[in-house]
Scaffold this active site. Structure first.
Site: not given
Length: 506
Positions: A253, A332, A411, A448
């Site tokens: 994702c 990562h 935001h 999702n």
């Protein structure tokens, strides 16, 4: 280090009803369930990532530090010149030196100064209404398919109830066919529907000419075909033979932000061109029809969707672009085995393929998020917040002052994974409901949609006229690997409500 490795647990009292037998027959029975919770990651700071953030800040600021020095030297040299220097009797050495300095300044300005990357526009695909699947219909179709036993049905029903997902999300019809095993054709057809739909809407909105698209990047985690998904787009829209095509697979994702990062780098090579980025996931190809509890979770959350983004770093495109890319930070954690194995595509004992989600995923995800925002902080936080942070860190033994990230952004778009994850992130970052609204509404309305979720969230903000000139938008995505990526955009103008949006009824 002890506090860093400490396991964070939460407890839940479960009512098991009236005991039928034993010494407590006829009495209410309770049990305590212990679960891993999201660590309070803002109470600990890894200085390695603070240092990394300031390293990015210094490298990005190289131009702004060197350019004034060169200008001062150039100005001093100009001051030495008189009118005679510009006549036929000019001092050749001074004239050549001045021309050399001028050339150096032009070189620094044109080549060393990092070019701004602009988001011209983007589009999110909304599937047809006949694919809407309510939670009740989901369970009904799952039961009729005959693919799940009673325990699997009960588990998915319980997860859906507390998922934060509404009753208007989209799922492909093929996954619920009785006895049907998802094929590569199902995945291709779904990918074609959502990708072609998103790109068509983007082309209509921007009126971009196909021949002007020089870079194409597609990311999809599970479905990787031959020819690739990017090749499908090249063939369908007849992109030119000169197009630089890339297909990112297996990156989860968080791959949408990786695709933006790659597009930025490629635009610096192929200047004066446009980059088309497409983020999607094929639900039908990642659908699991077995009994393993850990592999049933993705069924409950992943839904159909895709987003297409058009980027440019041409100065002339600034006037018509919506946003400018300000920061992009990627973290990562794949060197850690628990992080690496937290989300895994595999086959169960019956050789049925699906995504396995470890019970450690929330914990490892929180550590990746903590490291990511620690690196991002020096790039975005006001100087006063950074000064307060370092003063507390250097002169006090108590826990360090945690900067207020709300001062850096107007935001926030957090990947719409699940209600539990959004709740925990809101608590740890101390975000208000206004900051969380776009993420919660996207999870409810579209579920999702993987790497495209953060774009449905930005689309929600636009549809409600929330984005004003100068506003900073923070998009946070995380996924398998384990990865956490952040990208920050600055609005170049007041972004009005678009003509077409997935949030508008047709």
């Amino acid at each position: 280090m002890a506090s860093h490795n400490q396991e964070h647990l939460s407890t839940e009292i479960v009512n098991q009803g009236i005991a039928d037998s034993g010494p407590y027959a006829g009495s209410l029975s309770f049990s305590v369930r212990v679960r891993r919770g999201l660590p309070d990651f803002l109470n600990s700071v890894n200085l390695k990532y603070v240092k990394l953030g300031y390293g990015y800040l210094i490298s990005h600021g190289f131009y702004f530090l060197t350019a004034p020095v060169v200008l001062v030297i150039f100005g001093a040299q100009i001051g030495k010149l008189t009118w005679d220097d510009f006549c036929l009797k000019c001092d050749l050495m001074n004239a050549l030196f001045m021309m050399g300095l001028l050339s150096l300044i032009l070189y620094i300005h044109l080549d060393l100064k990092p070019r701004s990357t602009y988001l011209v526009d983007f589009a999110c695909y909304r599937p047809p209404d006949e694919l809407k699947t309510s939670k009740e219909k989901f369970i009904e179709l799952a039961r009729k398919s005959g693919n799940f036993d009673d325990a699997a049905i009960e588990f998915q029903q319980r997860v859906l109830k507390n998922s934060g997902i509404g009753d208007e999300t989209y799922l492909p019809k093929a996954i619920f066919r009785a006895g049907h095993r998802t094929t590569l054709k199902d995945g291709r057809e779904e990918a074609a529907m959502v990708m072609f739909g998103a790109v068509s809407e983007l082309i209509a909105a921007t009126k971009i000419k196909i021949k002007d698209i020089r870079i194409l990047i597609v990311n999809c985690g599970i479905l990787n075909t031959t020819p690739s998904l990017s090749a499908m787009l090249v063939n369908h829209f007849k992109l030119g033979h000169y197009v630089q095509s890339f297909n990112l697979g297996g990156m989860g994702c968080a791959a949408g932000v990786i695709a933006i990062d790659l597009a930025r780098d490629l635009l610096n090579v192929y200047r004066g061109s446009y980059a088309l980025v497409v983020s999607t996931e094929a639900v039908s190809y990642s659908w699991y029809s077995g009994k393993d509890i850990h592999m049933l979770l993705p069924n409950c959350f992943f839904r159909m969707g895709a987003a297409a983004m058009l980027l440019s770093n041409c100065h002339l495109d600034r006037w018509r672009s919506k946003y400018e890319l300000k920061q992009l930070v990627r973290t990562h954690k794949g060197m850690d085995n628990r992080s690496f194995q937290s989300i895994l595509l595999k086959e169960d004992g019956e050789e049925k393929q699906g995504l396995s989600v470890s019970k450690d995923v929330v914990e490892v995800g929180s550590h990746a998020l903590k490291d990511n925002i620690t690196t991002l902080g020096p790039l975005v936080l006001p100087f006063s917040e950074q000064l307060h942070f370092f003063t507390t860190l250097l002169f006090h033994n108590s826990k360090p002052y945690i900067p207020n990230y709300k001062l850096a952004f107007e935001h926030v778009c957090i990947l719409a994974t699940s209600k539990q994850v959004l709740d925990e992130i809101q608590k740890n970052l101390e975000l208000t409901e206004e900051y969380m609204e776009a993420s919660r509404r996207t999870l409810e309305r579209f579920g999702n949609t993987s790497s495209s979720s953060i774009w449905y969230e930005l689309s929600y903000l636009e549809a409600n006229r929330r984005v004003k000139r100068g506003d900073r938008i923070w998009q946070i995505a995380f996924g398998s690997g384990f990865k956490c990526n952040s990208v920050v955009w600055k609005a170049l103008r007041n972004v009005g409500s678009p003509k077409h949006s997935p949030w508008f009824e047709n």
